[in-house]
Design an enzyme around this catalytic site. Structure first.
Site, PDB file in Angstrom:
ATOM      1  N   ASP A 127     -46.241  23.331  80.892  1.00  0.00           N
ATOM      2  CA  ASP A 127     -46.043  21.906  80.592  1.00  0.00           C
ATOM      3  C   ASP A 127     -46.692  20.993  81.621  1.00  0.00           C
ATOM      4  O   ASP A 127     -47.139  21.435  82.682  1.00  0.00           O
ATOM      5  CB  ASP A 127     -44.541  21.594  80.544  1.00  0.00           C
ATOM      6  CG  ASP A 127     -43.928  21.573  81.940  1.00  0.00           C
ATOM      7  OD1 ASP A 127     -44.077  22.573  82.661  1.00  0.00           O
ATOM      8  OD2 ASP A 127     -43.335  20.551  82.307  1.00  0.00           O
ATOM      9  N   THR A 138     -45.503  29.328  95.370  1.00  0.00           N
ATOM     10  CA  THR A 138     -44.251  29.609  94.663  1.00  0.00           C
ATOM     11  C   THR A 138     -43.959  31.105  94.665  1.00  0.00           C
ATOM     12  O   THR A 138     -42.865  31.539  95.035  1.00  0.00           O
ATOM     13  CB  THR A 138     -44.325  29.095  93.201  1.00  0.00           C
ATOM     14  OG1 THR A 138     -44.746  27.742  93.207  1.00  0.00           O
ATOM     15  CG2 THR A 138     -42.985  29.220  92.505  1.00  0.00           C
ATOM     16  N   ASP A 160     -51.142  29.881  91.011  1.00  0.00           N
ATOM     17  CA  ASP A 160     -52.151  28.893  91.391  1.00  0.00           C
ATOM     18  C   ASP A 160     -52.415  29.019  92.901  1.00  0.00           C
ATOM     19  O   ASP A 160     -53.184  29.886  93.316  1.00  0.00           O
ATOM     20  CB  ASP A 160     -51.587  27.519  90.981  1.00  0.00           C
ATOM     21  CG  ASP A 160     -52.550  26.380  91.177  1.00  0.00           C
ATOM     22  OD1 ASP A 160     -53.765  26.613  91.167  1.00  0.00           O
ATOM     23  OD2 ASP A 160     -52.096  25.230  91.350  1.00  0.00           O
ATOM     24  N   GLU A 176     -44.265  35.681  85.613  1.00  0.00           N
ATOM     25  CA  GLU A 176     -44.746  34.338  85.954  1.00  0.00           C
ATOM     26  C   GLU A 176     -45.600  33.782  84.810  1.00  0.00           C
ATOM     27  O   GLU A 176     -46.228  34.544  84.071  1.00  0.00           O
ATOM     28  CB  GLU A 176     -45.626  34.415  87.213  1.00  0.00           C
ATOM     29  CG  GLU A 176     -44.939  34.006  88.493  1.00  0.00           C
ATOM     30  CD  GLU A 176     -44.682  32.507  88.596  1.00  0.00           C
ATOM     31  OE1 GLU A 176     -44.663  31.792  87.573  1.00  0.00           O
ATOM     32  OE2 GLU A 176     -44.486  32.042  89.718  1.00  0.00           O
ATOM     33  N   ASP A 177     -45.648  32.450  84.723  1.00  0.00           N
ATOM     34  CA  ASP A 177     -46.563  31.838  83.755  1.00  0.00           C
ATOM     35  C   ASP A 177     -47.974  31.783  84.339  1.00  0.00           C
ATOM     36  O   ASP A 177     -48.927  32.224  83.726  1.00  0.00           O
ATOM     37  CB  ASP A 177     -46.062  30.446  83.327  1.00  0.00           C
ATOM     38  CG  ASP A 177     -45.730  29.516  84.495  1.00  0.00           C
ATOM     39  OD1 ASP A 177     -45.869  29.936  85.664  1.00  0.00           O
ATOM     40  OD2 ASP A 177     -45.332  28.361  84.231  1.00  0.00           O
ATOM     41  N   PHE A 221     -56.404  22.510  85.012  1.00  0.00           N
ATOM     42  CA  PHE A 221     -54.979  22.388  84.730  1.00  0.00           C
ATOM     43  C   PHE A 221     -54.769  22.676  83.250  1.00  0.00           C
ATOM     44  O   PHE A 221     -55.326  21.992  82.393  1.00  0.00           O
ATOM     45  CB  PHE A 221     -54.449  20.998  85.094  1.00  0.00           C
ATOM     46  CG  PHE A 221     -52.961  20.952  85.096  1.00  0.00           C
ATOM     47  CD1 PHE A 221     -52.228  21.360  86.195  1.00  0.00           C
ATOM     48  CD2 PHE A 221     -52.274  20.531  83.960  1.00  0.00           C
ATOM     49  CE1 PHE A 221     -50.844  21.356  86.185  1.00  0.00           C
ATOM     50  CE2 PHE A 221     -50.878  20.512  83.938  1.00  0.00           C
ATOM     51  CZ  PHE A 221     -50.170  20.923  85.053  1.00  0.00           C
ATOM     52  N   ARG A 227     -45.655  21.720  76.249  1.00  0.00           N
ATOM     53  CA  ARG A 227     -45.144  23.086  76.380  1.00  0.00           C
ATOM     54  C   ARG A 227     -45.149  23.828  75.040  1.00  0.00           C
ATOM     55  O   ARG A 227     -45.289  25.034  74.968  1.00  0.00           O
ATOM     56  CB  ARG A 227     -43.708  22.996  76.903  1.00  0.00           C
ATOM     57  CG  ARG A 227     -43.143  24.274  77.462  1.00  0.00           C
ATOM     58  CD  ARG A 227     -41.667  24.122  77.748  1.00  0.00           C
ATOM     59  NE  ARG A 227     -41.327  23.332  78.928  1.00  0.00           N
ATOM     60  CZ  ARG A 227     -41.477  23.737  80.177  1.00  0.00           C
ATOM     61  NH1 ARG A 227     -41.978  24.928  80.420  1.00  0.00           N
ATOM     62  NH2 ARG A 227     -41.125  22.979  81.189  1.00  0.00           N
ATOM     63  N   GLY A 284     -50.314  30.091  94.988  1.00  0.00           N
ATOM     64  CA  GLY A 284     -49.585  31.291  95.424  1.00  0.00           C
ATOM     65  C   GLY A 284     -48.316  30.954  96.204  1.00  0.00           C
ATOM     66  O   GLY A 284     -47.513  31.840  96.506  1.00  0.00           O
TER      67      GLY A 284
HETATM   68  P1  5GP Z   1     -48.373  27.654  92.886  1.00  0.00           P
HETATM   69  O1  5GP Z   1     -47.159  27.633  93.753  1.00  0.00           O
HETATM   70  O2  5GP Z   1     -48.977  29.034  92.716  1.00  0.00           O
HETATM   71  O3  5GP Z   1     -49.397  26.636  93.358  1.00  0.00           O
HETATM   72  O4  5GP Z   1     -47.945  27.122  91.485  1.00  0.00           O
HETATM   73  C1  5GP Z   1     -47.219  27.893  90.581  1.00  0.00           C
HETATM   74  C2  5GP Z   1     -46.546  27.035  89.548  1.00  0.00           C
HETATM   75  O5  5GP Z   1     -47.222  25.784  89.369  1.00  0.00           O
HETATM   76  C3  5GP Z   1     -46.603  27.716  88.194  1.00  0.00           C
HETATM   77  O6  5GP Z   1     -45.499  28.562  88.006  1.00  0.00           O
HETATM   78  C4  5GP Z   1     -46.609  26.516  87.246  1.00  0.00           C
HETATM   79  O7  5GP Z   1     -45.286  26.073  87.015  1.00  0.00           O
HETATM   80  C5  5GP Z   1     -47.355  25.449  88.023  1.00  0.00           C
HETATM   81  N1  5GP Z   1     -48.804  25.424  87.681  1.00  0.00           N
HETATM   82  C6  5GP Z   1     -49.852  25.837  88.425  1.00  0.00           C
HETATM   83  N2  5GP Z   1     -51.013  25.657  87.789  1.00  0.00           N
HETATM   84  C7  5GP Z   1     -50.697  25.110  86.584  1.00  0.00           C
HETATM   85  C8  5GP Z   1     -51.479  24.701  85.452  1.00  0.00           C
HETATM   86  O8  5GP Z   1     -52.713  24.797  85.374  1.00  0.00           O
HETATM   87  N3  5GP Z   1     -50.776  24.200  84.402  1.00  0.00           N
HETATM   88  C9  5GP Z   1     -49.407  24.049  84.410  1.00  0.00           C
HETATM   89  N4  5GP Z   1     -48.846  23.523  83.319  1.00  0.00           N
HETATM   90  N5  5GP Z   1     -48.646  24.434  85.456  1.00  0.00           N
HETATM   91  C10 5GP Z   1     -49.289  24.968  86.521  1.00  0.00           C
END
Ligand code: 5GP
Length: 109
Positions: free
Chosen positions: A93, A41, A37, A33-34, A86, A99, A39
């Site tokens: 990106d 996804t 956040d 994972e990148d 963020f 990116r 959780g």
């Molecule tokens: P979650 O489902 O955990 O809220 O979000 C996961 C996805 O949201 C990450 O894989 C990413 O694509 C995007 N994301 C969450 N936080 C950030 C951030 O601070 N910067 C960017 N560019 N993408 C984020």
């Protein structure tokens, strides 16, 4: 998987942009994972992959924002824990932009 669909706030709606071509049944599986956040996804990815019966399923992420977590999810390997900001760059990106930055930076509009 994609959950953002533009902007800096997740919609909570997770879309499969490209599914796996190969079966992971009976194989060790590592999700890269990148950033984790809320959780949401990763929770969906984990459930989706677990249903395909891998031998093991582990997750590593470059960045983790635990203060934003809404869905408790297991992350096995974490590169860096960061605050609620963020971030962009190094593959991350905002609507397809930033990116390519060779570093991770905090996005300030
Ligand atoms: P979650 O489902 O955990 O809220 O979000 C996961 C996805 O949201 C990450 O894989 C990413 O694509 C995007 N994301 C969450 N936080 C950030 C951030 O601070 N910067 C960017 N560019 N993408 C984020």
């Amino acid at each position: 998987m994609s959950s953002y669909h533009g902007g800096t706030e997740s919609t909570g709606e997770v879309k499969i942009v490209k599914d796996l071509d190969a079966s992971i049944q009976g194989r060790h599986c590592l999700v890269v994972e990148d950033i984790v956040d809320t959780g949401t996804t990763l929770f969906k990815v984990r459930n989706l992959l677990q249903d395909r019966e891998p031998l093991s399923l582990k997750v590593c992420t470059l960045l983790d924002k635990p203060s934003r977590r809404k869905t408790p999810v297991q992350v096995d390997y974490i590169g860096f824990t960061i605050e609620d900001r963020f971030v962009v760059g190094y593959g991350l990106d905002l609507d397809g932009k930033f990116r390519n930055l060779p570093y991770v930076g905090i996005y300030q509009p």
